[in-house]
Design a protein around this motif. Structure first.
Motif, PDB file in Angstrom:
ATOM      1  N   TRP A 122       0.929  -1.329  -0.328  1.00  0.00           N
ATOM      2  CA  TRP A 122       0.153  -0.233   0.095  1.00  0.00           C
ATOM      3  C   TRP A 122       1.202   0.714  -0.428  1.00  0.00           C
ATOM      4  N   ILE A 123       1.751   1.030   1.052  1.00  0.00           N
ATOM      5  CA  ILE A 123       2.581   2.652   1.088  1.00  0.00           C
ATOM      6  C   ILE A 123       3.174   2.568  -0.479  1.00  0.00           C
ATOM      7  N   ALA A 124       3.973   1.131  -0.346  1.00  0.00           N
ATOM      8  CA  ALA A 124       4.782   1.650  -2.737  1.00  0.00           C
ATOM      9  C   ALA A 124       4.398   1.678  -3.111  1.00  0.00           C
ATOM     10  N   THR A 125       2.526   1.936  -3.433  1.00  0.00           N
ATOM     11  CA  THR A 125       2.169   1.789  -4.734  1.00  0.00           C
ATOM     12  C   THR A 125       1.232   3.640  -4.067  1.00  0.00           C
ATOM     13  N   THR A 126       0.955   4.379  -3.662  1.00  0.00           N
ATOM     14  CA  THR A 126       0.896   5.151  -2.841  1.00  0.00           C
ATOM     15  C   THR A 126       1.945   6.455  -2.777  1.00  0.00           C
ATOM     16  N   LEU A 127       3.534   5.815  -2.723  1.00  0.00           N
ATOM     17  CA  LEU A 127       4.080   6.570  -3.180  1.00  0.00           C
ATOM     18  C   LEU A 127       4.687   6.991  -4.891  1.00  0.00           C
ATOM     19  N   LEU A 128       3.760   5.830  -5.709  1.00  0.00           N
ATOM     20  CA  LEU A 128       4.870   5.557  -7.121  1.00  0.00           C
ATOM     21  C   LEU A 128       3.284   6.490  -7.427  1.00  0.00           C
ATOM     22  N   ALA A 129       1.942   6.360  -6.766  1.00  0.00           N
ATOM     23  CA  ALA A 129       1.101   7.524  -7.958  1.00  0.00           C
ATOM     24  C   ALA A 129       1.175   8.531  -7.400  1.00  0.00           C
ATOM     25  N   ILE A 130       1.847   8.822  -6.529  1.00  0.00           N
ATOM     26  CA  ILE A 130       2.304  10.911  -6.404  1.00  0.00           C
ATOM     27  C   ILE A 130       3.212  10.918  -6.449  1.00  0.00           C
ATOM     28  N   PHE A 131       4.402  10.166  -7.009  1.00  0.00           N
ATOM     29  CA  PHE A 131       5.348  10.675  -8.157  1.00  0.00           C
ATOM     30  C   PHE A 131       5.117  11.009  -9.405  1.00  0.00           C
ATOM     31  N   CYS A 132       4.099   9.886 -10.040  1.00  0.00           N
ATOM     32  CA  CYS A 132       3.768  10.122 -10.886  1.00  0.00           C
ATOM     33  C   CYS A 132       2.909  11.331 -11.627  1.00  0.00           C
ATOM     34  N   LEU A 133       2.326  11.679 -10.491  1.00  0.00           N
ATOM     35  CA  LEU A 133       0.974  12.658 -10.431  1.00  0.00           C
ATOM     36  C   LEU A 133       2.202  14.699 -10.146  1.00  0.00           C
ATOM     37  N   TYR A 134       2.750  14.199  -9.630  1.00  0.00           N
ATOM     38  CA  TYR A 134       4.104  14.868  -9.262  1.00  0.00           C
ATOM     39  C   TYR A 134       4.867  15.387 -10.823  1.00  0.00           C
ATOM     40  N   TRP A 135       5.104  14.492 -11.587  1.00  0.00           N
ATOM     41  CA  TRP A 135       5.646  14.412 -12.980  1.00  0.00           C
ATOM     42  C   TRP A 135       4.455  15.043 -13.767  1.00  0.00           C
ATOM     43  N   GLU A 136       3.619  14.330 -13.436  1.00  0.00           N
ATOM     44  CA  GLU A 136       2.086  15.061 -14.949  1.00  0.00           C
ATOM     45  C   GLU A 136       2.407  16.359 -14.570  1.00  0.00           C
ATOM     46  N   ASN A 137       1.530  16.612 -12.672  1.00  0.00           N
ATOM     47  CA  ASN A 137       1.586  18.100 -13.077  1.00  0.00           C
ATOM     48  C   ASN A 137       2.724  19.197 -14.079  1.00  0.00           C
ATOM     49  N   LYS A 138       3.692  18.785 -13.286  1.00  0.00           N
ATOM     50  CA  LYS A 138       5.629  18.994 -14.032  1.00  0.00           C
ATOM     51  C   LYS A 138       4.575  19.758 -15.985  1.00  0.00           C
ATOM     52  N   LEU A 139       4.434  18.546 -16.488  1.00  0.00           N
ATOM     53  CA  LEU A 139       3.850  19.097 -17.410  1.00  0.00           C
ATOM     54  C   LEU A 139       3.174  19.406 -17.668  1.00  0.00           C
ATOM     55  N   TYR A 140       2.094  18.957 -16.881  1.00  0.00           N
ATOM     56  CA  TYR A 140       0.928  19.864 -17.433  1.00  0.00           C
ATOM     57  C   TYR A 140       1.100  21.457 -17.331  1.00  0.00           C
ATOM     58  N   PHE A 141       1.747  22.355 -16.418  1.00  0.00           N
ATOM     59  CA  PHE A 141       2.267  23.595 -16.294  1.00  0.00           C
ATOM     60  C   PHE A 141       3.186  23.495 -17.840  1.00  0.00           C
ATOM     61  N   TYR A 142       3.773  23.201 -18.005  1.00  0.00           N
ATOM     62  CA  TYR A 142       4.798  23.146 -19.699  1.00  0.00           C
ATOM     63  C   TYR A 142       3.731  23.136 -21.036  1.00  0.00           C
ATOM     64  N   LEU A 143       2.365  22.378 -20.846  1.00  0.00           N
ATOM     65  CA  LEU A 143       1.698  22.237 -22.136  1.00  0.00           C
ATOM     66  C   LEU A 143       1.199  23.595 -21.923  1.00  0.00           C
ATOM     67  N   SER A 144       0.714  24.273 -20.545  1.00  0.00           N
ATOM     68  CA  SER A 144      -0.591  25.014 -20.417  1.00  0.00           C
ATOM     69  C   SER A 144       0.238  26.932 -21.092  1.00  0.00           C
ATOM     70  N   HIS A 145       2.230  26.788 -20.818  1.00  0.00           N
ATOM     71  CA  HIS A 145       2.460  28.045 -21.622  1.00  0.00           C
ATOM     72  C   HIS A 145       2.036  27.503 -23.157  1.00  0.00           C
ATOM     73  N   PHE A 146       2.464  26.477 -23.632  1.00  0.00           N
ATOM     74  CA  PHE A 146       2.669  26.260 -24.827  1.00  0.00           C
ATOM     75  C   PHE A 146       1.460  26.069 -25.642  1.00  0.00           C
ATOM     76  N   VAL A 147      -0.019  26.409 -24.945  1.00  0.00           N
ATOM     77  CA  VAL A 147      -1.176  26.202 -25.455  1.00  0.00           C
ATOM     78  C   VAL A 147      -1.639  28.009 -25.159  1.00  0.00           C
ATOM     79  N   ASN A 148      -0.716  28.541 -24.524  1.00  0.00           N
ATOM     80  CA  ASN A 148      -1.027  30.175 -24.401  1.00  0.00           C
ATOM     81  C   ASN A 148      -0.274  30.740 -25.223  1.00  0.00           C
ATOM     82  N   GLY A 149       0.794  30.696 -26.577  1.00  0.00           N
ATOM     83  CA  GLY A 149       1.287  30.635 -27.048  1.00  0.00           C
ATOM     84  C   GLY A 149       0.575  30.715 -28.658  1.00  0.00           C
ATOM     85  N   ILE A 150      -0.025  29.449 -28.537  1.00  0.00           N
ATOM     86  CA  ILE A 150      -1.259  29.442 -29.840  1.00  0.00           C
ATOM     87  C   ILE A 150      -2.483  30.849 -30.505  1.00  0.00           C
TER      88      ILE A 150
END
Length: 232
Positions: free
Chosen positions: A1-29
């Motif tokens: 349970w702990i390992a799965t939770t930590l993996l999910a938090i890790f994935c969400l963190y980097w997914e959020n980083k990607l979201y902010f990058y894409l947001s800036h990309f979309v603003n330039g369109i």
């Protein structure tokens, strides 16, 4: 349970980083303003203050829900990640320009004006990241997640089991109205938020994360047994 939770938090963190990058990309369109019939029928009203407390209040309610279903935390995180992927996939695929009649300045409502002054505008959204509405889709997602059909519809036990889901659903409707009135989202963003969120939830529940749901049930059973032993 702990390992799965930590993996999910890790994935969400980097997914959020990607979201902010894409947001800036979309603003330039460059994009055009789509036709929205409700914008011609409804007046433009500044509800930005309400929208700014929308997501923080949603996450506060999620914490309340996790007190009841803490064993489902890994499942919740992975499902939220799947929803987030759908959100920015739509975002980079369909780009709308900012509505020309979007309200600016003070709204005349004390709470909204106070929040507008202390919270930066960028917390609401980026300029062109409309499709689909996160303010509407996320509460609806949690309404589905915490819903239980274990008891007859509208019975006392059903209300006792689903009161949090009802609050989330009601909050999604409030966010929909505030988004349209304040021109923070187009009507199509609201409609797609409900349909896409339901589709993502069903996809994740029935196909992709079925094994995680089974893991949560085993954890619940183990937690219940532990609680029973402690009570004895």
């Amino acid at each position: 349970w702990i390992a799965t939770t930590l993996l999910a938090i890790f994935c969400l963190y980097w997914e959020n980083k990607l979201y902010f990058y894409l947001s800036h990309f979309v603003n330039g369109i460059k994009s055009n303003v789509p036709y929205d019939p409700l914008f011609y029928l409804l007046p433009a009203i500044n509800f930005y203050g309400l929208l700014k407390i929308g997501l923080p209040l949603t996450f506060l309610l999620v914490l309340i829900g996790l007190f009841r279903k803490f064993y489902q935390l890994p499942y919740l995180l992975f499902m939220a990640g799947l929803w987030w992927i759908a959100r920015w996939t739509f975002m980079i695929s369909i780009v709308f320009a900012v509505p020309p009649d979007r309200p600016t300045g003070l709204s005349g409502f004390f709470l909204a004006d106070w929040l507008n002054q202390i919270i930066p505008d960028k917390i609401i959204s980026y300029d062109q990241t409309f499709m689909f509405s996160g303010h509407v889709g996320l509460p609806f997602f949690f309404a589905l997640f915490f819903y239980s059909n274990a008891y007859p519809f509208f019975s006392k036990k059903w209300f006792r089991e689903n009161w949090l889901s009802i609050i989330f659903f009601s909050w999604s409707i409030v966010m929909a109205g505030a988004s349209v009135f304040s021109r923070s989202h187009y009507t199509i963003d609201i409609i797609v938020a409900w349909f896409a969120t339901y589709g993502v939830y069903r996809l994740g529940k029935k196909i992709i994360f079925k094994w995680l749901e089974n893991l949560c049930r085993k954890l619940k059973s183990a937690f219940d047994k532990t609680a029973d032993e402690e009570n004895k």
